[in-house]
Design a protein around this motif. Structure first.
Motif, PDB file in Angstrom:
ATOM      1  N   TRP A  67      11.155 -12.561  -9.859  1.00 41.44           N
ATOM      2  CA  TRP A  67       9.269 -13.606 -10.322  1.00 41.44           C
ATOM      3  C   TRP A  67       9.141 -11.840  -9.759  1.00 41.44           C
ATOM      4  O   TRP A  67       7.660 -11.248 -10.503  1.00 41.44           O
ATOM      5  CB  TRP A  67       8.723 -13.722  -8.939  1.00 41.44           C
ATOM      6  N   ALA A  68       9.473 -10.515  -8.976  1.00 39.90           N
ATOM      7  CA  ALA A  68       9.134  -9.542  -8.759  1.00 39.90           C
ATOM      8  C   ALA A  68       8.582  -8.456  -9.787  1.00 39.90           C
ATOM      9  O   ALA A  68       7.777  -7.929 -10.063  1.00 39.90           O
ATOM     10  CB  ALA A  68       9.834  -8.706  -7.648  1.00 39.90           C
ATOM     11  N   GLY A  69      10.290  -8.432 -10.495  1.00 38.94           N
ATOM     12  CA  GLY A  69       9.993  -8.244 -11.875  1.00 38.94           C
ATOM     13  C   GLY A  69       9.124  -8.372 -12.711  1.00 38.94           C
ATOM     14  O   GLY A  69       8.959  -7.107 -13.603  1.00 38.94           O
ATOM     15  N   HIS A  70       9.358  -9.293 -12.779  1.00 36.09           N
ATOM     16  CA  HIS A  70       8.212 -10.307 -14.260  1.00 36.09           C
ATOM     17  C   HIS A  70       6.756  -9.693 -13.895  1.00 36.09           C
ATOM     18  O   HIS A  70       5.991  -9.680 -15.180  1.00 36.09           O
ATOM     19  CB  HIS A  70       8.987 -11.981 -14.411  1.00 36.09           C
ATOM     20  N   ASN A  71       6.273  -9.459 -12.594  1.00 39.70           N
ATOM     21  CA  ASN A  71       4.824  -8.835 -11.821  1.00 39.70           C
ATOM     22  C   ASN A  71       4.540  -7.943 -11.618  1.00 39.70           C
ATOM     23  O   ASN A  71       3.985  -8.246 -11.281  1.00 39.70           O
ATOM     24  CB  ASN A  71       4.944 -10.933 -11.092  1.00 39.70           C
ATOM     25  N   GLY A  72       5.769  -7.126 -11.733  1.00 36.47           N
ATOM     26  CA  GLY A  72       5.684  -5.918 -11.415  1.00 36.47           C
ATOM     27  C   GLY A  72       4.591  -5.336 -10.207  1.00 36.47           C
ATOM     28  O   GLY A  72       4.025  -4.862  -9.521  1.00 36.47           O
ATOM     29  N   VAL A  73       6.094  -6.800  -9.227  1.00 37.20           N
ATOM     30  CA  VAL A  73       5.241  -6.233  -7.553  1.00 37.20           C
ATOM     31  C   VAL A  73       7.187  -5.277  -7.256  1.00 37.20           C
ATOM     32  O   VAL A  73       7.921  -5.068  -7.845  1.00 37.20           O
ATOM     33  CB  VAL A  73       5.249  -7.561  -6.992  1.00 37.20           C
ATOM     34  N   GLU A  74       6.544  -3.715  -6.413  1.00 38.54           N
ATOM     35  CA  GLU A  74       7.405  -3.008  -6.008  1.00 38.54           C
ATOM     36  C   GLU A  74       8.620  -3.792  -5.053  1.00 38.54           C
ATOM     37  O   GLU A  74       7.827  -4.924  -3.849  1.00 38.54           O
ATOM     38  CB  GLU A  74       6.669  -2.289  -4.771  1.00 38.54           C
ATOM     39  N   LEU A  75       9.672  -3.641  -5.299  1.00 38.25           N
ATOM     40  CA  LEU A  75      11.070  -4.632  -4.424  1.00 38.25           C
ATOM     41  C   LEU A  75      10.806  -4.389  -3.031  1.00 38.25           C
ATOM     42  O   LEU A  75      10.384  -5.015  -2.353  1.00 38.25           O
ATOM     43  CB  LEU A  75      12.290  -4.506  -5.352  1.00 38.25           C
ATOM     44  N   ALA A  76      11.133  -2.772  -2.857  1.00 39.70           N
ATOM     45  CA  ALA A  76      11.002  -2.651  -1.677  1.00 39.70           C
ATOM     46  C   ALA A  76       9.817  -3.128  -0.251  1.00 39.70           C
ATOM     47  O   ALA A  76       9.721  -3.711   0.474  1.00 39.70           O
ATOM     48  CB  ALA A  76      11.476  -0.888  -1.147  1.00 39.70           C
ATOM     49  N   GLY A  77       9.020  -2.396  -0.746  1.00 35.15           N
ATOM     50  CA  GLY A  77       7.683  -2.581   0.279  1.00 35.15           C
ATOM     51  C   GLY A  77       8.077  -4.666   0.293  1.00 35.15           C
ATOM     52  O   GLY A  77       7.311  -4.968   1.326  1.00 35.15           O
ATOM     53  N   LEU A  78       8.185  -5.018  -0.722  1.00 35.30           N
ATOM     54  CA  LEU A  78       7.828  -7.298  -0.723  1.00 35.30           C
ATOM     55  C   LEU A  78       8.854  -6.979  -0.072  1.00 35.30           C
ATOM     56  O   LEU A  78       8.682  -8.126   0.890  1.00 35.30           O
ATOM     57  CB  LEU A  78       8.287  -7.375  -2.436  1.00 35.30           C
ATOM     58  N   ARG A  79      10.027  -7.100  -0.132  1.00 37.47           N
ATOM     59  CA  ARG A  79      11.553  -6.977   0.785  1.00 37.47           C
ATOM     60  C   ARG A  79      10.854  -7.665   1.852  1.00 37.47           C
ATOM     61  O   ARG A  79      11.601  -7.860   3.471  1.00 37.47           O
ATOM     62  CB  ARG A  79      12.646  -6.724   0.345  1.00 37.47           C
ATOM     63  N   GLY A  80      10.376  -5.950   3.021  1.00 39.80           N
ATOM     64  CA  GLY A  80       9.835  -5.755   4.319  1.00 39.80           C
ATOM     65  C   GLY A  80       8.753  -7.113   4.317  1.00 39.80           C
ATOM     66  O   GLY A  80       9.245  -7.520   5.772  1.00 39.80           O
ATOM     67  N   SER A  81       7.991  -7.294   3.716  1.00 36.24           N
ATOM     68  CA  SER A  81       7.333  -8.025   3.916  1.00 36.24           C
ATOM     69  C   SER A  81       6.825  -8.997   4.033  1.00 36.24           C
ATOM     70  O   SER A  81       7.378  -9.567   5.313  1.00 36.24           O
ATOM     71  CB  SER A  81       6.348  -7.376   2.903  1.00 36.24           C
ATOM     72  N   LEU A  82       8.138  -9.950   2.838  1.00 33.73           N
ATOM     73  CA  LEU A  82       8.751 -10.770   3.680  1.00 33.73           C
ATOM     74  C   LEU A  82       9.501 -10.932   4.658  1.00 33.73           C
ATOM     75  O   LEU A  82       9.659 -12.251   5.620  1.00 33.73           O
ATOM     76  CB  LEU A  82       9.247 -11.935   2.164  1.00 33.73           C
ATOM     77  N   ALA A  83      10.713 -10.143   4.806  1.00 35.46           N
ATOM     78  CA  ALA A  83      10.984  -9.894   6.102  1.00 35.46           C
ATOM     79  C   ALA A  83       9.966 -10.327   7.780  1.00 35.46           C
ATOM     80  O   ALA A  83      10.975 -10.755   8.480  1.00 35.46           O
ATOM     81  CB  ALA A  83      12.425  -8.909   6.067  1.00 35.46           C
ATOM     82  N   HIS A  84       9.331  -9.801   7.222  1.00 35.17           N
ATOM     83  CA  HIS A  84       8.446  -9.407   9.067  1.00 35.17           C
ATOM     84  C   HIS A  84       8.095 -10.592   9.031  1.00 35.17           C
ATOM     85  O   HIS A  84       8.148 -11.142  10.198  1.00 35.17           O
ATOM     86  CB  HIS A  84       7.613  -8.629   8.569  1.00 35.17           C
ATOM     87  N   PHE A  85       7.652 -11.649   8.206  1.00 34.84           N
ATOM     88  CA  PHE A  85       7.429 -13.181   7.874  1.00 34.84           C
ATOM     89  C   PHE A  85       8.574 -14.132   7.844  1.00 34.84           C
ATOM     90  O   PHE A  85       8.100 -15.436   8.329  1.00 34.84           O
ATOM     91  CB  PHE A  85       6.707 -13.716   6.899  1.00 34.84           C
ATOM     92  N   GLY A  86       9.708 -13.935   7.819  1.00 36.32           N
ATOM     93  CA  GLY A  86      10.817 -14.256   8.267  1.00 36.32           C
ATOM     94  C   GLY A  86      11.411 -14.818   7.049  1.00 36.32           C
ATOM     95  O   GLY A  86      11.977 -16.068   6.745  1.00 36.32           O
ATOM     96  N   GLY A  87      11.472 -14.456   6.335  1.00 39.75           N
ATOM     97  CA  GLY A  87      11.690 -14.650   4.661  1.00 39.75           C
ATOM     98  C   GLY A  87      12.755 -13.502   4.266  1.00 39.75           C
ATOM     99  O   GLY A  87      12.812 -13.038   3.322  1.00 39.75           O
ATOM    100  N   GLY A  88      14.552 -14.124   4.815  1.00 42.37           N
ATOM    101  CA  GLY A  88      15.659 -13.175   4.415  1.00 42.37           C
ATOM    102  C   GLY A  88      16.022 -13.645   2.970  1.00 42.37           C
ATOM    103  O   GLY A  88      16.555 -12.836   2.813  1.00 42.37           O
ATOM    104  N   CYS A  89      15.560 -14.903   2.875  1.00 40.66           N
ATOM    105  CA  CYS A  89      16.857 -15.355   1.507  1.00 40.66           C
ATOM    106  C   CYS A  89      15.536 -16.273   0.798  1.00 40.66           C
ATOM    107  O   CYS A  89      14.105 -16.579   1.431  1.00 40.66           O
ATOM    108  CB  CYS A  89      17.308 -15.810   2.007  1.00 40.66           C
TER     109      CYS A  89
END
Length: 109
Positions: A67-89
């Motif tokens: 989804w991030a790739g199709h929407n131009g969202v930078e992956l490293a920042g997104l991974r860290g952000s989601l992990a902070h809120f409990g999104g590990g997968c």
């Protein structure tokens, strides 16, 4: 002379102030750690809901990354952000990173 405890009105005011302070803390946390705009996060969650209804979670962020790739969202920042809120997968993103549970607390919503 003994002093009585707080009155019912004072207790109510303290609870109200405590809830307001908690909402403000949560709002600051979302503003500080969430890299997606509200519309983007809702779109990601909708995509994951659709995809995970058709396939099992591989306990990776494969769908989120697609989804991030199709929407131009930078992956490293997104991974860290989601992990902070409990999104590990992918399924944890869908289950734990839900702005609808914080509509009253995240100022951007």
């Amino acid at each position: 002379m003994s002093r009585r405890g707080p009155s019912a009105a004072e207790k109510k005011a303290l609870r109200k102030r405590g809830r307001a302070e908690a909402r403000a803390r949560e709002s600051r946390e979302w503003d500080e750690h969430m890299v997606l705009e509200p519309e983007q996060l809702r779109a990601l969650l909708g995509y994951l809901d659709e995809q995970l209804s058709a396939t099992d979670c591989g306990h990776t962020l494969t769908l989120t990354e697609a989804w991030a790739g199709h929407n131009g969202v930078e992956l490293a920042g997104l991974r860290g952000s989601l992990a902070h809120f409990g999104g590990g997968c992918d399924c944890e993103v869908l289950a734990n990173v839900d702005p609808d549970t914080r509509v009253d607390t995240w100022a951007r919503y």
